[in-house]
Write a protein that holds these residues in place. Structure first.
Motif, mmCIF file in Angstrom:
data_model
loop_
_atom_site.group_PDB
_atom_site.id
_atom_site.type_symbol
_atom_site.label_atom_id
_atom_site.label_comp_id
_atom_site.label_asym_id
_atom_site.label_seq_id
_atom_site.Cartn_x
_atom_site.Cartn_y
_atom_site.Cartn_z
ATOM 1 N N LYS A 401 19.623 2.778 -11.150
ATOM 2 C CA LYS A 401 18.992 2.533 -9.869
ATOM 3 C C LYS A 401 17.321 2.330 -9.951
ATOM 4 O O LYS A 401 16.718 3.174 -10.002
ATOM 5 C CB LYS A 401 18.996 4.322 -9.505
ATOM 6 N N GLN A 405 13.812 0.204 -3.286
ATOM 7 C CA GLN A 405 15.214 0.755 -2.571
ATOM 8 C C GLN A 405 15.560 -0.858 -2.228
ATOM 9 O O GLN A 405 16.556 -0.735 -1.861
ATOM 10 C CB GLN A 405 14.725 1.612 -1.273
ATOM 11 N N ASP A 409 19.184 -2.004 -2.644
ATOM 12 C CA ASP A 409 20.218 -2.532 -1.734
ATOM 13 C C ASP A 409 20.677 -3.801 -1.808
ATOM 14 O O ASP A 409 21.981 -4.017 -2.084
ATOM 15 C CB ASP A 409 19.590 -2.361 -0.314
ATOM 16 N N GLN A 445 29.031 6.721 -5.251
ATOM 17 C CA GLN A 445 27.594 6.596 -4.738
ATOM 18 C C GLN A 445 27.601 7.028 -3.186
ATOM 19 O O GLN A 445 26.811 7.806 -2.658
ATOM 20 C CB GLN A 445 26.871 5.242 -4.969
ATOM 21 N N CYS A 449 25.924 10.580 -1.123
ATOM 22 C CA CYS A 449 24.881 10.256 -0.205
ATOM 23 C C CYS A 449 24.706 11.416 0.918
ATOM 24 O O CYS A 449 25.948 11.863 1.285
ATOM 25 C CB CYS A 449 25.058 9.062 0.614
ATOM 26 N N CYS A 454 21.637 6.250 3.515
ATOM 27 C CA CYS A 454 22.147 5.840 2.263
ATOM 28 C C CYS A 454 23.842 5.615 2.451
ATOM 29 O O CYS A 454 24.250 4.651 1.652
ATOM 30 C CB CYS A 454 22.156 7.114 1.435
ATOM 31 N N GLN A 457 24.097 2.005 3.359
ATOM 32 C CA GLN A 457 23.915 0.994 2.297
ATOM 33 C C GLN A 457 25.177 0.902 1.389
ATOM 34 O O GLN A 457 25.548 -0.359 1.143
ATOM 35 C CB GLN A 457 23.017 1.607 1.177
#
Length: 873
Positions: A401, A405, A409, A445, A449, A454, A457
């Motif tokens: 991660k 952001q 993405d 993932q 969220c 989130c 995405q």
């Protein structure tokens, strides 16, 4: 009676099984026969077969029977006086092929089949292939039927048909040859091969071979362009000459015993691969070529054909370049202005070496570095040759991660897109372990969220992966998620193949469209309608859909969208139009002005973007309105070949919370109570990129309005990516190997500008898509003694401009214009023949230009009326 039964039994035996054919006096032991040999090869453009380049090889072939009996024979073949003539019939370019006739070679012949082939260890690949071509001419059968044979073309299914007791025809099909082959999975981006392989031969009444004529024909075409490509034709003739003479024989119980006295080794009859070598210091390297093309790699050339052509010239060399050389190029200070285009190149090359070099830009410290890192990832996402190691490396990076952001993405979308393309490669599927790992990561993932942003995405990630195993998860999100999540899930579901939708899925989409279980966002309903129409409904199903038009549903823009989609499909499909006409005529409430003349600004249309001599493409525009302003807009440029369709580039616009700025108080269809937001969604070759958000919230919106920051053209997307990427080989009967390749690239520069006046209560926007398209193909035949090549290419710079004018001083008036400026299409064919030994080279070039007239696409009458009103104001 007994005699009759015996005769019938013999006839039955001949009719139901193969028996040993009567080859009679073929290749009598201790004799040598002489044959004349001629092999002619010519190549040219698929559109004009009258102008060709080619060569002829003439020789004498001496065939001696050294060992054997009536069925098993060892034949020694020797080539005498081989001569090459270029430009067929022109004796001025006659060359003696000194190395071809230097050694003897041998075949083990058994009842018309060449069981074994022996040649010298000192022969190079092209000489060996040439000898295999000669040897295979002595492979023939005298009984009609189907066989499997091996020759220089590979292992083929053959069909023998007799025309008389001495004349036969052999048709060859389904030849399997072990060689490198790659093609795009999307049919419109593939190349088409039309082939014909056959042999006609004549034998004496005693069964000995007298004449052979073998023919190979291949036409290589680019699917996207009508009849654009090259062809090659090969004709090989072998004919007996004079009388035979006596020769010495060898002894041995088996053919292997007989061969012990000769310094040769055994090979199969299939041709060997041959890679021509460049001449000393004239070898091209990636560094040299980049220096030559440096100007074409600057930002000024993005969206032009120079950029696309440069990428095509660099990719092949790039796939043979080391990580060290890539790094040296990337770090060169002189390449600063070309760095973004070099990353496009690395993404197109898609080798582990190129990825190792590109990883240096995935460590970023500034906005510029982050832009370059995203540029590489976006190029990888649409690459045609994903590697397992690269997917695993990027997936491990995503597991950690990254803090930024936007970069995270883009990384997620790239891993998902590569997973989809990897699953489509031969031998892979969505069950392949690395693809399963990508799917599990996205779902894991997504489930963790808490916020809609989130979830959206990772829904985009599932959109790019397109694994059928995620359908149930997406359907659940579409039914139970918030409005934003539901719309994102429906966008993902729309991208899947229509062949996945069974009755249960159809019922779900009808639930969303008709709002059976609850109220859904209008965009989710429109997407559900798109899927229901994509499924190609029958009469009853379509009747059910159009009932919405006469219902009490207050969402008049959804009704208008339905009307527009029905009209669009009726324009494209006469059968659909007839079915819709019958449905409307049998229901008076439907066939009524108050229904088919419903208010609303939403539009759905498809228009021809280009046609012959350019590529066949359509433009689809969907505009969903709400409260007088655009809520969701899509402009999709798709390549079409027959019934197959491939989306090259999709521009999507979305907005929300803007109705208060333009609304006249009519809130009947205004469900837009969200925060002010606007942005752009792009999909390149089906791969969805992270959205570009123009503003999020009224504060950012007003900041843009007062400062005018969007009033100047602003780049939204710039990149050069591969389209076609196809390679394969076609071995000829004479031993030559034809290499075929097609590569295409598209360079896109997308920019936009928006001006808005609260005092004048009007707004103007313009989106320009400038593209440079280049496609190059090659058909080549390379040997040590001659090389033939046909290069064909096409270039064009089509553009598309979408402008909109909005006047909201009273009732909102929206005028949209979709324009294509003039462009020029150029096509070039270069035919070349080279004889390395004498440094002979001949080149023919044909170039044509076509002016493609621009146009303004008609949208609909309502849009025309509003444009006229704005023009008068």
């Amino acid at each position: 009676m007994k005699l009759l039964l015996v005769v019938l039994s013999v006839v039955s035996l001949f009719g139901h099984c193969h028996v040993a054919p009567a080859f009679g006096d073929a290749f009598q032991l201790g004799t040598e026969q002489s044959f004349s040999y001629l092999s002619e090869v010519r190549t040219g453009s698929a559109r004009n077969a009258s102008h060709t380049v080619g060569y002829i090889v003439r020789a004498k072939i001496h065939v001696a029977t050294m060992w054997g009996d009536d069925e098993h024979k060892l034949l020694r073949l020797k080539i005498e006086s081989p001569t090459l003539l270029t430009t067929p019939g022109d004796i001025r370019h006659r060359t003696t092929l000194s190395g071809v006739g230097s050694t003897s070679f041998y075949i083990y012949w058994n009842l018309g089949q060449v069981k074994k082939f022996f040649t010298s260890k000192n022969d190079d690949a092209t000489l060996t292939n040439f000898k295999k071509g000669v040897a295979s001419l002595f492979q023939y059968q005298l009984l009609d039927g189907k066989y499997v044979e091996e020759d220089p073309s590979g292992i083929c299914d053959v069909q023998y048909t007799s025309h008389s007791s001495t004349r036969y025809h052999k048709a060859k099909n389904n030849c399997q040859f072990s060689g490198d082959r790659f093609e795009r999975t999307e049919y419109p981006l593939r190349s088409l091969i039309r082939t014909s392989r056959s042999v006609d031969f004549t034998v004496s009444t005693e069964g000995s071979l007298e004449k052979v004529v073998a023919q190979d024909y291949l036409k290589y075409l680019v699917n996207a362009y009508d009849n654009f490509g090259a062809f090659v034709e090969s004709v090989t003739r072998l004919e007996i000459e004079g009388s035979s003479k006596n020769v010495d024989t060898v002894s041995g119980k088996t053919v292997d015993d007989a061969m012990k006295s000769f310094d040769v080794y055994e090979q199969t009859l299939s041709s060997e691969k041959y890679e021509p070598k460049c001449d000393g210091g004239n070898c091209d390297t990636l560094v040299k070529l980049i220096k030559t093309l440096k100007k074409s790699l600057t930002n000024d050339h993005i969206g032009k054909q120079d950029s696309s052509s440069a990428l095509l010239k660099l990719v092949q060399l790039g796939r043979a370049t080391s990580a060290e050389d890539f790094l040296r190029i990337l770090k060169a200070k002189t390449m600063h202005d070309q760095k973004a285009q070099l990353l496009d190149l690395l993404g197109a090359v898609q080798t582990t070496e190129s990825h190792e070099a590109a990883k240096s830009v995935l460590v970023y410290e500034s906005d510029v570095d982050m832009f370059l890192a995203e540029r590489y990832l976006q190029a990888l996402a649409v690459g045609s040759r994903p590697k397992r190691a690269v997917i695993e490396d990027l997936l491990a990076m995503a597991e950690n991660k990254p803090k930024d952001q936007k970069f995270y993405d883009t990384l997620v979308q790239t891993v998902a897109s590569m997973g989809h393309r990897f699953a489509k490669l031969p031998g892979n599927s969505f069950d392949t372990d690395v693809v399963e790992n990508v799917k599990d990561y996205l779902l894991r993932q997504l489930n963790s969220c808490a916020k809609d942003k989130c979830k959206q995405q990772f829904i985009r990630g599932l959109h790019n992966l397109k694994s059928p195993k995620t359908l149930n998860a997406l359907v659940k999100l579409a039914l139970e998620g918030s409005a934003k999540v539901s719309v994102s899930a429906m966008k993902a579901l729309r991208s899947f193949s229509v062949f996945l939708w069974n009755d249960d899925f159809r019922a779900t989409f009808e639930d969303i469209f008709f709002q059976v279980s609850k109220k859904f966002d209008s965009s989710a309903r429109a997407l559900a309608l798109d899927i229901l129409l994509d499924i190609k409904p029958d009469f009853e199903e379509l009747t059910h859909l159009v009932q919405l038009l006469k219902s009490n549903d207050k969402a008049y823009e959804v009704k208008q969208y339905l009307l527009q989609k029905l009209r669009m499909m009726a324009d494209r499909c006469p059968d659909f139009a007839e079915m819709l006409r019958r449905i409307m005529q049998r229901d008076a409430k439907l066939n009524n002005y108050h229904v088919i003349g419903a208010k609303g600004l939403s539009t759905a249309l498809t228009r021809t973007y280009s046609t012959v001599p350019s590529f066949n493409a359509t433009l689809e525009s969907l505009q969903e309105m709400s409260g007088g302003v655009l809520k969701r807009g899509v402009v999709d440029l798709a390549l079409e070949v027959g019934e197959e369709r491939f989306s090259m580039f999709t521009l999507g616009l979305f907005a929300g919370g803007l109705s208060s700025f333009v609304s006249s108080g009519d809130s009947e269809d205004n469900e837009d109570d969200s925060d002010s937001i606007a942005g752009m969604e792009l999909a390149v070759q089906g791969s969805v990129l992270r959205p570009l958000v123009f503003f999020d919230g009224k504060g950012e919106l007003m900041g843009h309005v007062w400062s005018g920051t969007a009033s100047e053209p602003t780049p939204a997307y710039q990149a050069t990516t591969l389209l076609q990427d196809n390679e394969e080989i076609f071995p000829l009967q004479n031993g030559g190997i034809v290499k075929l390749s097609t590569m295409g690239a598209i360079s896109i520069d997308l920019n936009g500008q928006v001006t808005m006046s609260l005092w004048g209560r009007n707004a103007h926007s313009k989106v320009e898509q400038n593209t440079g398209i280049a496609v190059t193909g090659r058909l080549s035949l390379d040997t040590t003694f001659v090389s033939l090549r046909v290069d064909f290419e096409v270039e064009q710079e089509p553009q598309l401009h979408l402008t909109s004018d909005l006047n909201f001083s009273s009732d909102p008036i929206l005028c949209m214009q979709l324009m294509q400026p003039n462009s020029i299409l150029t096509q070039k064919v270069v035919k070349t023949i080279t004889v390395p030994g004498v440094k002979y080279r001949k080149r023919q070039t044909t170039k044509m230009s076509h002016k493609v007239s621009g146009c303004t696409h008609a949208l609909n009458q309502k849009n025309n009326d509003m444009c006229n009103l704005i023009a008068k104001s």
